[in-house]
Design a protein around this motif. Structure first.
Motif: not given
Length: 491
Positions: A68-72, A78-81, A220-229
């Motif tokens: 999971l390191l690379l995907l993490g 997308g979700l924030g630290r 970060g945020v695109r159009g005000g929303g978070l995006r996943g990996p």
């Protein structure tokens, strides 16, 4: 390793309280392997599992960590630290309790893989939080040093705590990280600063300067929303983890009483298929997890292979020693004390390891450590009726500990030293993936051979260590040529 954004400023006292929480979490992450190695024979005795089954407690954790390191990194983007760090702590605590309560080896293995996933998120994310919350300069160097020291000390702490808890029951060893993780979660919820994206920032153009050239944006945020990996990244992460787990399964069925060639072949075929999925997804992705230029970077790949061999042989050696010491009547506490010389040198030298590597030269430090490691493996008693005494075990474990202290930090410096700054994050992720895969893929065949005899298992460990030494010694040649080469403007 993971990309970072700018956090809101925090006060001095709050800042160091935050560093303490993150460092304590690093200690808990690091002790997972050593604590399990000491408790493993007791788990086997209670659940009726042999060496081939017990190795999953080590290889499953390493496979989850490395897979999971690379995907993490993309999950953090997308979700924030803050969200990822706190969520991973909660899942880690739940998995620790579930593992301590189960009577099924399969369920226990699943919790180990899940905990590996969590550590793949918390360890590098914690470092990213430190580098963004602590101002650059002496304060940040102290904070990173403390974080590294706790990580190195975690292996020793795991040995001692497991020796203490396993005497009362192996379930205590697996359960004690849970309340600690929950305490850190409570403290982290108060101290970990919110990311810019969590604070309501809407600047879709924010980018991480450290990885801009690699095409890795801070999502970060695109159009005000978070995006996943992203679909490609998720497919790559799942395929890589699955491939490593299938390789472990296949290797576990290649030798010993559990030898089943048909199952091993099917597992290898499945791993090859998932490997093809990973490669295909990477090629089609506009933002591959591994920039192709890194796959052509000689020093990085050589160091990653050397680190995989060193870590894999190290874990394999401790696995063999743990099972052997239990068979000869050693208590968990005595086993932990035997292992200390193999773990203490890294902890004692943690604050000075980079300076030692630079003074010796990374290639020489790596070579010295890679030669000492197989020497230590060769010194461990192989006779079937050997009753190891302290005087016999100390030279072996001391050589292995010195090897790790000399080579491990130097390998990392050698791996990333020549990588451009914009690729450092991706290079670190690739390197750590190799390190964890080395442990996962070594434990399985070593445990399978141990069911035949200790000598064959130790021979395999020594061969793997020697292969790492050959890779490391090969690094001396280009290093010597670079040192002897005249400067560019030399007449």
């Amino acid at each position: 390793m993971y990309p970072s954004t700018t956090n809101p400023p925090v006060g001095e006292r709050t800042r160091w309280a935050l560093v303490a929480v993150l460092a304590a979490n690093m200690l808990v992450d690091a002790l997972e392997v050593s604590a399990t190695l000491v408790a493993m024979p007791a788990v086997g005795a209670d659940l009726g599992a042999g060496a081939a089954g017990l190795q999953w407690l080590v290889s499953g954790f390493a496979a989850g960590f490395g897979g999971l390191l690379l995907l993490g990194g993309r999950l953090v983007e997308g979700l924030g630290r803050r969200r990822v760090f706190l969520a991973a702590l909660l899942v880690f605590a739940a998995a620790s309790l579930a593992g301590a309560l189960t009577d099924s080896l399969a369920a226990l293995t699943a919790t180990r893989v899940l905990k590996g996933f969590c550590v793949a998120l918390t360890a590098p994310t914690g470092l990213a939080i430190i580098t963004s919350a602590v101002p650059e300069g002496a304060a940040r160097r102290r904070a990173v040093s403390l974080y590294s020291l706790f990580g190195a000390a975690g292996f020793c702490a795991g040995l001692l705590l497991s020796g203490l808890f396993t005497g009362a029951g192996w379930r205590w060893t697996l359960a004690f990280p849970a309340p600690v993780a929950l305490l850190l979660l409570a403290a982290g919820a108060r101290l970990v600063p919110r990311d810019v994206r969590d604070s309501g920032a809407r600047d879709a153009g924010v980018r991480d300067a450290g990885v801009r050239g690699a095409g890795v944006r801070d999502a970060g945020v695109r159009g005000g929303g978070l995006r996943g990996p992203g679909r490609h990244a998720a497919a790559c992460g799942a395929a890589l983890t699955g491939a490593v787990l299938l390789l472990v399964y296949g290797l576990a069925h290649l030798a010993g009483p559990g030898r089943e060639p048909a199952r091993a072949a099917a597992a290898f075929a499945g791993a090859a298929l998932l490997g093809a999925v990973f490669v295909t997804a990477e090629r089609r992705s506009p933002r591959p997890l591994v920039p192709p230029v890194l796959l052509r970077h000689g020093p990085l790949l050589r160091s990653a292979l050397g680190a995989a061999a060193l870590n894999g042989s190290y874990v394999g050696f401790l696995l063999v020693a743990s099972l052997h010491l239990r068979e000869t009547g050693r208590s968990p506490w005595q086993t932990a004390l035997v292992f200390l010389p193999a773990a203490a040198p890294l902890a004692l030298s943690a604050l000075h390891s980079a300076r030692i590597a630079v003074r010796l030269g990374p290639a020489r430090a790596v070579a010295a450590g890679a030669v000492l490691a197989p020497l230590g493996y060769a010194l461990y008693p192989r006779a079937p009726d050997a009753d190891p005494r302290w005087t016999v075990l100390l030279p072996a474990t001391a050589c292995v500990g010195a090897a790790f202290a000399l080579a491990f930090t130097a390998l990392h410096l050698q791996a990333t030293g020549a990588v451009p700054a914009r690729l450092q994050g991706a290079a670190g992720g690739l390197y750590q993936t190799f390190v964890q895969a080395g442990a996962a893929l070594t434990a399985a065949p070593v445990a399978a051979l141990y069911t035949v005899g200790r000598a064959p298992a130790l021979c395999l460990v020594t061969v793997i260590g020697a292969a790492g030494a050959c890779v490391a010694l090969g690094g001396l040649v280009p290093a010597a040529r670079a040192a002897a080469a005249p400067p560019p403007n030399h007449p």
